[in-house]
Design a protein around this motif. Structure first.
Motif, PDB file in Angstrom:
ATOM      1  N   LYS A 196       0.775  -1.208   0.060  1.00  0.00           N
ATOM      2  CA  LYS A 196      -0.068   0.352  -0.158  1.00  0.00           C
ATOM      3  C   LYS A 196       0.643   1.161  -0.245  1.00  0.00           C
ATOM      4  N   CYS A 197       1.703   1.606   0.901  1.00  0.00           N
ATOM      5  CA  CYS A 197       2.245   2.322   0.858  1.00  0.00           C
ATOM      6  C   CYS A 197       3.608   1.973   0.489  1.00  0.00           C
ATOM      7  N   GLY A 198       4.482   1.450  -0.530  1.00  0.00           N
ATOM      8  CA  GLY A 198       5.630   1.001  -0.858  1.00  0.00           C
ATOM      9  C   GLY A 198       6.599   1.377   0.062  1.00  0.00           C
ATOM     10  N   LYS A 199       6.485   1.173   1.349  1.00  0.00           N
ATOM     11  CA  LYS A 199       7.941   0.977   2.278  1.00  0.00           C
ATOM     12  C   LYS A 199       8.089  -0.215   2.461  1.00  0.00           C
ATOM     13  N   ARG A 200       9.318  -0.046   2.706  1.00  0.00           N
ATOM     14  CA  ARG A 200      10.391  -1.363   3.503  1.00  0.00           C
ATOM     15  C   ARG A 200       9.495  -1.974   4.461  1.00  0.00           C
ATOM     16  N   VAL A 201       9.292  -3.071   4.539  1.00  0.00           N
ATOM     17  CA  VAL A 201       8.585  -3.316   5.789  1.00  0.00           C
ATOM     18  C   VAL A 201       9.805  -4.145   6.391  1.00  0.00           C
ATOM     19  N   LEU A 202      10.739  -3.155   7.295  1.00  0.00           N
ATOM     20  CA  LEU A 202      11.504  -3.899   7.798  1.00  0.00           C
ATOM     21  C   LEU A 202      10.930  -4.290   9.761  1.00  0.00           C
ATOM     22  N   HIS A 203       9.954  -3.569   9.585  1.00  0.00           N
ATOM     23  CA  HIS A 203       8.888  -4.169  11.056  1.00  0.00           C
ATOM     24  C   HIS A 203       7.029  -4.563  10.715  1.00  0.00           C
ATOM     25  N   VAL A 204       7.425  -4.805  11.629  1.00  0.00           N
ATOM     26  CA  VAL A 204       5.961  -5.041  11.077  1.00  0.00           C
ATOM     27  C   VAL A 204       4.866  -4.911  12.586  1.00  0.00           C
ATOM     28  N   ASN A 205       3.757  -5.205  12.913  1.00  0.00           N
ATOM     29  CA  ASN A 205       2.797  -4.909  14.152  1.00  0.00           C
ATOM     30  C   ASN A 205       2.470  -6.377  14.488  1.00  0.00           C
ATOM     31  N   VAL A 206       3.047  -6.817  14.996  1.00  0.00           N
ATOM     32  CA  VAL A 206       2.056  -8.160  15.125  1.00  0.00           C
ATOM     33  C   VAL A 206       0.848  -7.670  16.538  1.00  0.00           C
ATOM     34  N   GLU A 207      -0.152  -8.501  16.511  1.00  0.00           N
ATOM     35  CA  GLU A 207      -1.499  -8.062  16.942  1.00  0.00           C
ATOM     36  C   GLU A 207      -1.856  -9.435  17.487  1.00  0.00           C
ATOM     37  N   ASN A 208      -2.534  -9.631  18.277  1.00  0.00           N
ATOM     38  CA  ASN A 208      -3.081 -10.676  18.454  1.00  0.00           C
ATOM     39  C   ASN A 208      -4.816 -10.613  18.254  1.00  0.00           C
ATOM     40  N   ILE A 209      -5.268 -11.557  17.660  1.00  0.00           N
ATOM     41  CA  ILE A 209      -6.607 -11.847  17.020  1.00  0.00           C
ATOM     42  C   ILE A 209      -6.908 -12.904  16.428  1.00  0.00           C
ATOM     43  N   VAL A 210      -8.651 -13.168  16.681  1.00  0.00           N
ATOM     44  CA  VAL A 210      -9.605 -13.971  16.989  1.00  0.00           C
ATOM     45  C   VAL A 210     -10.048 -14.906  15.546  1.00  0.00           C
ATOM     46  N   GLY A 211      -9.256 -16.042  14.509  1.00  0.00           N
ATOM     47  CA  GLY A 211      -9.755 -16.296  14.250  1.00  0.00           C
ATOM     48  C   GLY A 211     -11.414 -16.949  14.529  1.00  0.00           C
ATOM     49  N   LEU A 212     -12.817 -16.845  13.590  1.00  0.00           N
ATOM     50  CA  LEU A 212     -13.745 -17.267  13.206  1.00  0.00           C
ATOM     51  C   LEU A 212     -14.155 -18.453  12.643  1.00  0.00           C
ATOM     52  N   ILE A 213     -15.222 -19.428  13.152  1.00  0.00           N
ATOM     53  CA  ILE A 213     -15.411 -20.604  12.660  1.00  0.00           C
ATOM     54  C   ILE A 213     -16.797 -20.560  12.566  1.00  0.00           C
ATOM     55  N   ASP A 214     -17.438 -20.032  11.384  1.00  0.00           N
ATOM     56  CA  ASP A 214     -19.365 -20.389  11.553  1.00  0.00           C
ATOM     57  C   ASP A 214     -19.432 -19.736  12.696  1.00  0.00           C
ATOM     58  N   GLY A 215     -18.583 -18.597  12.492  1.00  0.00           N
ATOM     59  CA  GLY A 215     -19.160 -17.284  13.728  1.00  0.00           C
ATOM     60  C   GLY A 215     -18.727 -17.601  14.719  1.00  0.00           C
ATOM     61  N   GLU A 216     -18.108 -17.820  15.137  1.00  0.00           N
ATOM     62  CA  GLU A 216     -17.546 -18.581  16.638  1.00  0.00           C
ATOM     63  C   GLU A 216     -16.324 -18.661  16.720  1.00  0.00           C
ATOM     64  N   SER A 217     -16.335 -18.110  17.790  1.00  0.00           N
ATOM     65  CA  SER A 217     -14.578 -17.906  17.805  1.00  0.00           C
ATOM     66  C   SER A 217     -13.545 -18.825  18.423  1.00  0.00           C
ATOM     67  N   LYS A 218     -13.124 -19.860  17.607  1.00  0.00           N
ATOM     68  CA  LYS A 218     -12.201 -20.842  18.587  1.00  0.00           C
ATOM     69  C   LYS A 218     -10.679 -20.834  17.477  1.00  0.00           C
ATOM     70  N   ALA A 219     -10.624 -20.201  16.939  1.00  0.00           N
ATOM     71  CA  ALA A 219      -8.721 -20.230  16.766  1.00  0.00           C
ATOM     72  C   ALA A 219      -8.144 -18.902  16.940  1.00  0.00           C
ATOM     73  N   ARG A 220      -7.210 -19.238  17.502  1.00  0.00           N
ATOM     74  CA  ARG A 220      -6.179 -17.374  18.047  1.00  0.00           C
ATOM     75  C   ARG A 220      -4.972 -17.444  17.237  1.00  0.00           C
ATOM     76  N   CYS A 221      -4.934 -16.482  16.082  1.00  0.00           N
ATOM     77  CA  CYS A 221      -4.413 -15.893  15.080  1.00  0.00           C
ATOM     78  C   CYS A 221      -3.629 -14.796  15.732  1.00  0.00           C
ATOM     79  N   ILE A 222      -2.699 -14.060  14.695  1.00  0.00           N
ATOM     80  CA  ILE A 222      -2.114 -13.395  14.939  1.00  0.00           C
ATOM     81  C   ILE A 222      -2.294 -12.829  12.738  1.00  0.00           C
ATOM     82  N   SER A 223      -2.058 -11.815  13.510  1.00  0.00           N
ATOM     83  CA  SER A 223      -1.757 -10.551  11.778  1.00  0.00           C
ATOM     84  C   SER A 223      -0.557  -9.767  12.094  1.00  0.00           C
ATOM     85  N   TYR A 224      -0.041  -9.373  11.267  1.00  0.00           N
ATOM     86  CA  TYR A 224       0.886  -8.557  10.441  1.00  0.00           C
ATOM     87  C   TYR A 224       0.619  -7.185   9.932  1.00  0.00           C
ATOM     88  N   CYS A 225       0.867  -6.293  10.800  1.00  0.00           N
ATOM     89  CA  CYS A 225       0.718  -5.033  10.285  1.00  0.00           C
ATOM     90  C   CYS A 225       1.792  -4.295   9.435  1.00  0.00           C
TER      91      CYS A 225
END
Ligand SMILES: [Zn+2]
Length: 88
Positions: free
Chosen positions: A20-49
């Motif tokens: 998106k911004c074209g800058k080099r990704v030297l660092h990422v923000n790691v956030e804890n998110i929840v994966g939903l399966i059939d609308g229910e929170s079933k899996a712990r996930c992480i996202s890299y921003c």
């Protein structure tokens, strides 16, 4: 001694660019998110921003999560420790 290049920029071998911004990704923000399966929170996930524009670069299952539910099997939880002395 840190491997700093002539440009004074470390980690020159890292060429990942944010789509998106074209800058080099030297660092990422790691956030804890929840994966939903059939609308229910079933899996712990992480996202890299991207730290520059917060675009989500990727999502992955949290390897540390040990939630393993199969056929609804549950491991019996250990009984909570109670104080032996109880008056009343
Ligand atoms: Zn970005």
């Amino acid at each position: 001694m840190h491997p700093i290049t002539a440009n004074g920029d470390p980690l020159m071998t890292n060429r990942g660019l944010c789509p998106k911004c074209g800058k080099r990704v030297l660092h990422v923000n790691v956030e804890n998110i929840v994966g939903l399966i059939d609308g229910e929170s079933k899996a712990r996930c992480i996202s890299y921003c991207c730290i520059h524009c917060n675009t989500v670069l990727g999502v992955a299952l949290d390897a540390r999560s040990k939630a393993r539910s199969k056929n609804g099997t549950r491991t019996p939880a250990p009984a909570p420790a109670r104080p032996a002395a109880r008056s009343g």
